[in-house]
Design a protein around this motif. Sequence first.
Motif, PDB file in Angstrom:
ATOM      1  N   ASN A 555      17.786   4.186   2.050  1.00 38.45           N
ATOM      2  CA  ASN A 555      18.276   2.906   2.538  1.00 38.45           C
ATOM      3  C   ASN A 555      17.115   2.166   3.192  1.00 38.45           C
ATOM      4  N   THR A 556      16.520   1.197   2.487  1.00 38.69           N
ATOM      5  CA  THR A 556      15.337   0.495   2.989  1.00 38.69           C
ATOM      6  C   THR A 556      15.255  -0.885   2.357  1.00 38.69           C
ATOM      7  N   ASP A 557      14.215  -1.627   2.683  1.00 36.62           N
ATOM      8  CA  ASP A 557      13.964  -2.946   2.091  1.00 36.62           C
ATOM      9  C   ASP A 557      13.053  -2.750   0.883  1.00 36.62           C
ATOM     10  N   GLN A 558      13.636  -2.841  -0.293  1.00 32.90           N
ATOM     11  CA  GLN A 558      12.909  -2.558  -1.527  1.00 32.90           C
ATOM     12  C   GLN A 558      11.709  -3.485  -1.712  1.00 32.90           C
ATOM     13  N   GLU A 559      11.884  -4.771  -1.399  1.00 33.63           N
ATOM     14  CA  GLU A 559      10.794  -5.727  -1.613  1.00 33.63           C
ATOM     15  C   GLU A 559       9.621  -5.454  -0.662  1.00 33.63           C
ATOM     16  N   LYS A 560       9.936  -5.012   0.558  1.00 33.97           N
ATOM     17  CA  LYS A 560       8.856  -4.697   1.489  1.00 33.97           C
ATOM     18  C   LYS A 560       8.053  -3.498   0.994  1.00 33.97           C
ATOM     19  N   ILE A 561       8.760  -2.478   0.465  1.00 34.51           N
ATOM     20  CA  ILE A 561       8.063  -1.314  -0.091  1.00 34.51           C
ATOM     21  C   ILE A 561       7.151  -1.742  -1.229  1.00 34.51           C
ATOM     22  N   TYR A 562       7.706  -2.612  -2.141  1.00 37.74           N
ATOM     23  CA  TYR A 562       6.867  -3.130  -3.234  1.00 37.74           C
ATOM     24  C   TYR A 562       5.626  -3.826  -2.671  1.00 37.74           C
ATOM     25  N   ALA A 563       5.824  -4.691  -1.689  1.00 34.97           N
ATOM     26  CA  ALA A 563       4.712  -5.479  -1.145  1.00 34.97           C
ATOM     27  C   ALA A 563       3.641  -4.568  -0.538  1.00 34.97           C
ATOM     28  N   ILE A 564       4.090  -3.531   0.204  1.00 34.91           N
ATOM     29  CA  ILE A 564       3.118  -2.620   0.843  1.00 34.91           C
ATOM     30  C   ILE A 564       2.318  -1.869  -0.214  1.00 34.91           C
ATOM     31  N   LEU A 565       3.033  -1.251  -1.178  1.00 33.68           N
ATOM     32  CA  LEU A 565       2.345  -0.443  -2.195  1.00 33.68           C
ATOM     33  C   LEU A 565       1.449  -1.294  -3.080  1.00 33.68           C
ATOM     34  N   ILE A 566       1.933  -2.493  -3.464  1.00 28.34           N
ATOM     35  CA  ILE A 566       1.112  -3.362  -4.324  1.00 28.34           C
ATOM     36  C   ILE A 566      -0.162  -3.768  -3.587  1.00 28.34           C
ATOM     37  N   ASN A 567      -0.062  -4.100  -2.302  1.00 24.23           N
ATOM     38  CA  ASN A 567      -1.255  -4.445  -1.518  1.00 24.23           C
ATOM     39  C   ASN A 567      -2.253  -3.290  -1.498  1.00 24.23           C
ATOM     40  N   LEU A 568      -1.749  -2.067  -1.237  1.00 23.98           N
ATOM     41  CA  LEU A 568      -2.643  -0.915  -1.115  1.00 23.98           C
ATOM     42  C   LEU A 568      -3.256  -0.531  -2.452  1.00 23.98           C
ATOM     43  N   VAL A 569      -2.434  -0.529  -3.533  1.00 22.39           N
ATOM     44  CA  VAL A 569      -2.970  -0.174  -4.852  1.00 22.39           C
ATOM     45  C   VAL A 569      -3.947  -1.239  -5.324  1.00 22.39           C
ATOM     46  N   LYS A 570      -3.604  -2.516  -5.091  1.00 19.11           N
ATOM     47  CA  LYS A 570      -4.502  -3.611  -5.499  1.00 19.11           C
ATOM     48  C   LYS A 570      -5.855  -3.471  -4.794  1.00 19.11           C
ATOM     49  N   ASN A 571      -5.837  -3.158  -3.487  1.00 14.68           N
ATOM     50  CA  ASN A 571      -7.092  -2.947  -2.758  1.00 14.68           C
ATOM     51  C   ASN A 571      -7.889  -1.791  -3.344  1.00 14.68           C
ATOM     52  N   ALA A 572      -7.190  -0.694  -3.670  1.00 10.38           N
ATOM     53  CA  ALA A 572      -7.876   0.473  -4.229  1.00 10.38           C
ATOM     54  C   ALA A 572      -8.570   0.113  -5.544  1.00 10.38           C
ATOM     55  N   ILE A 573      -7.875  -0.652  -6.412  1.00  8.38           N
ATOM     56  CA  ILE A 573      -8.481  -1.069  -7.688  1.00  8.38           C
ATOM     57  C   ILE A 573      -9.670  -1.987  -7.426  1.00  8.38           C
ATOM     58  N   GLN A 574      -9.514  -2.884  -6.478  1.00  9.26           N
ATOM     59  CA  GLN A 574     -10.559  -3.874  -6.192  1.00  9.26           C
ATOM     60  C   GLN A 574     -11.840  -3.205  -5.690  1.00  9.26           C
ATOM     61  N   TYR A 575     -11.715  -2.094  -4.908  1.00  8.28           N
ATOM     62  CA  TYR A 575     -12.893  -1.472  -4.315  1.00  8.28           C
ATOM     63  C   TYR A 575     -13.249  -0.143  -4.970  1.00  8.28           C
ATOM     64  N   THR A 576     -12.771   0.090  -6.205  1.00  6.88           N
ATOM     65  CA  THR A 576     -13.126   1.302  -6.941  1.00  6.88           C
ATOM     66  C   THR A 576     -13.672   0.892  -8.306  1.00  6.88           C
ATOM     67  N   ASP A 577     -14.935   1.223  -8.559  1.00 10.57           N
ATOM     68  CA  ASP A 577     -15.557   0.872  -9.837  1.00 10.57           C
ATOM     69  C   ASP A 577     -15.565   2.038 -10.814  1.00 10.57           C
ATOM     70  N   GLU A 578     -15.402   3.264 -10.319  1.00 11.59           N
ATOM     71  CA  GLU A 578     -15.356   4.421 -11.206  1.00 11.59           C
ATOM     72  C   GLU A 578     -14.609   5.545 -10.497  1.00 11.59           C
ATOM     73  N   GLY A 579     -14.113   6.498 -11.286  1.00  7.92           N
ATOM     74  CA  GLY A 579     -13.381   7.618 -10.698  1.00  7.92           C
ATOM     75  C   GLY A 579     -11.890   7.500 -10.937  1.00  7.92           C
ATOM     76  N   SER A 580     -11.096   7.587  -9.868  1.00 11.57           N
ATOM     77  CA  SER A 580      -9.646   7.635 -10.042  1.00 11.57           C
ATOM     78  C   SER A 580      -8.925   7.053  -8.834  1.00 11.57           C
ATOM     79  N   ILE A 581      -7.657   6.716  -9.067  1.00  3.85           N
ATOM     80  CA  ILE A 581      -6.750   6.261  -8.010  1.00  3.85           C
ATOM     81  C   ILE A 581      -5.456   7.041  -8.169  1.00  3.85           C
ATOM     82  N   GLU A 582      -4.970   7.602  -7.080  1.00  2.00           N
ATOM     83  CA  GLU A 582      -3.713   8.345  -7.096  1.00  2.00           C
ATOM     84  C   GLU A 582      -2.813   7.791  -5.990  1.00  2.00           C
ATOM     85  N   PHE A 583      -1.525   7.546  -6.313  1.00  2.00           N
ATOM     86  CA  PHE A 583      -0.615   7.064  -5.281  1.00  2.00           C
ATOM     87  C   PHE A 583       0.738   7.725  -5.470  1.00  2.00           C
TER      88      PHE A 583
END
Length: 686
Positions: A555-583
């Motif tokens: 029971n939570t705010d689905q859109e807030k969860i989306y916003a948090i995860l998208i921000n964090l994953v987007k940052n990870a992609i933006q600052y990673t040029d090689e290797g991997s990302i796991e979430f």
Amino acid sequence: MGKYAYDEMLETNLKLTLAMQGGNMAWWEMDIPTGNVTFDKYKVEMLGYPPENFKHYKDFTALVHPKDCKRIMNAMRGHLEGTLDKYEAEYRILASSGEYIWFYDYGSVVKNDPDGKPLIVSGFVYNITDKKKAEERYSLISKAVASTTEAIAIADSKGRHFYQNKALSDLFGYETAEETEAAGGGMARVKDPAVAIQIFDTILNGESWSGELEMVTKSGRVFPAYERADAIKDNEGNTIGVIGIISDITERRQSEEILLKSENMLQTVLDNFPGLVFWKNRQSRFLGCNQPCATAAGLKSPAEIVGKTDHEMPWSSEANDYVKDDITVMESGKGRMHIVEMLPQSDGPAIWLDTCKLPLRDSSGQVVGVIGVSSDISMLKAAEQELIAKNKELAFEIVEKEKRAAELIIANKELLYQNEEKENRAVELIIAKDHAEQSDRLKSAFLANMSHEIRTPMNGVLGFASLLKESDISGEERGVYLELIEKSGARMLKIINDIVDISKIESGLIEVQLEKSNINEQIDFIHAFFKPEVDRKRIQLSCVKPLLAKDAFINTDQEKIYAILINLVKNAIQYTDEGSIEFGYNLKTENQDNELEFFVKDTGFGIPKDRQEAIFERFMQSDITNKLARQGAGLGLSIAKAFVELLGGKIRVSSEEGKGSTFYFTIPYKSQPPVKNDKLAKIVIH
């Protein structure tokens, strides 16, 4: 310079800086005509000052120890004038802690004018404080060992003798450590080889050894000695050798024998002395006493006290203090007079004594023990107690007067307190004013950054829209321009959305829409959404979702969860040029309130330790310099932090520069809705 060449240069500079810091060194450069200096900021970090304190070479020389300043100036002058090949100097410089640290400085001219006059000198500085301290300790130890009258020998863990000082050579007649080793090493010095083996085994088992034993010189002379031996250990605690300190106690033995003979002559006189008389050796063992002292100890005759210590007497509770006084007298060679102490007796109440202790010397003046004489002052003590009681009565009257004076003091303090309160209120107003001014400065910096971030994509939209008006552009070019316009518009929309979210958060207008949500489905959506983008960058994207589908509802705010995860994953992609990302997430059941801990882990640039708290703060991004910063207003993490806290969780980061970052945040799992926070948001439950 191309982008990749520039990035490579930054990486090289970063590696050089880390290498210098690891070696406690820093780079510096000085403009000779002006005296201005440029340096690696680590140079002043070693001193504990902010870099802005040092802009001219005199800023440094002002902190150099007065005894060293002239020497380093002469060294620099000699190099600039050509009499020295390079500038080189060791000197002390004052750190912010108030202590001097040692620097080793060297450098050389790297640029001259057309006439050959030096223009720029550059070099490196090393922190050699630990080296200097080690050299000083080594020098003191070497001098002490070489000059001591105690005979010192050192052997390795196999018993091989390899060092002896001059005192040992003089005592045993072996000129060098090699000669001693050839004769049998430490075994050759001890009369009984079995005793020598026992001592060595004791040390190797981690125990110290001390005691008296018979020893033999090179000429065959047997003499009594006292030896103290201990292990030499490495940094891991392993025994790597043995050190022994040997003293010839021949004269001491002779002195003790003479002393024992003289006791019989003095015993009759001492037994008739009304006070307590005793004498001890250097180990504070009794060598004798008079009859009154023996009686106080519950002994029949003075002979029974010989060899005993104070710990074996009826006054054992006071023994530590008695022995401490003995040691003070023997080590100082001076007497202690009128020591007032209580002496428990074998029968009857304790008595009070006035004791004088003097060093006991042999015929050569060497201190071989201590002699004490005590007088019974119990009656004097009783009179003293009576006088104390009368003084207490007088003191009570004085206290009453002091109380009345104290009341006046309290009244004065109350008046002072009221004045202090007024001053405190004035200080609070000043602090509030300073906070308001600081907030205005931060928001001004934030608005300046936002204007830049909005103008950049807007210029892209307008610029490429203008190009589309050209009649001679191809269809392929048109498609490229449209794609760039679309990306610029999307970027500008994201910035505007972030600004709107930050404004709502600051104003407390964000609503939390609680509803039943499937976390696994959200993870799958985000993975699919970003998969094409990470494929284009050729990095690996994976997700973790350990809960079964039936257990993944919360029971939570689905859109807030989306916003948090998208921000964090987007940052990870933006600052990673090689290797991997796991979430993904993990279920934590360590306490009564179960939580879901989400994480986004990357192998990107990483975040400096001193920025790991600031990156979550509002209005702070525009105030922080980051060589690796890429496009973006820097609001995503502050928005994510606010959303996490609205959902009843916490967010944190673990990162190491050059190795990547992992962001974590928690939300309740199958719990009641978060408590409403009127300051931040409105809670709406579906």
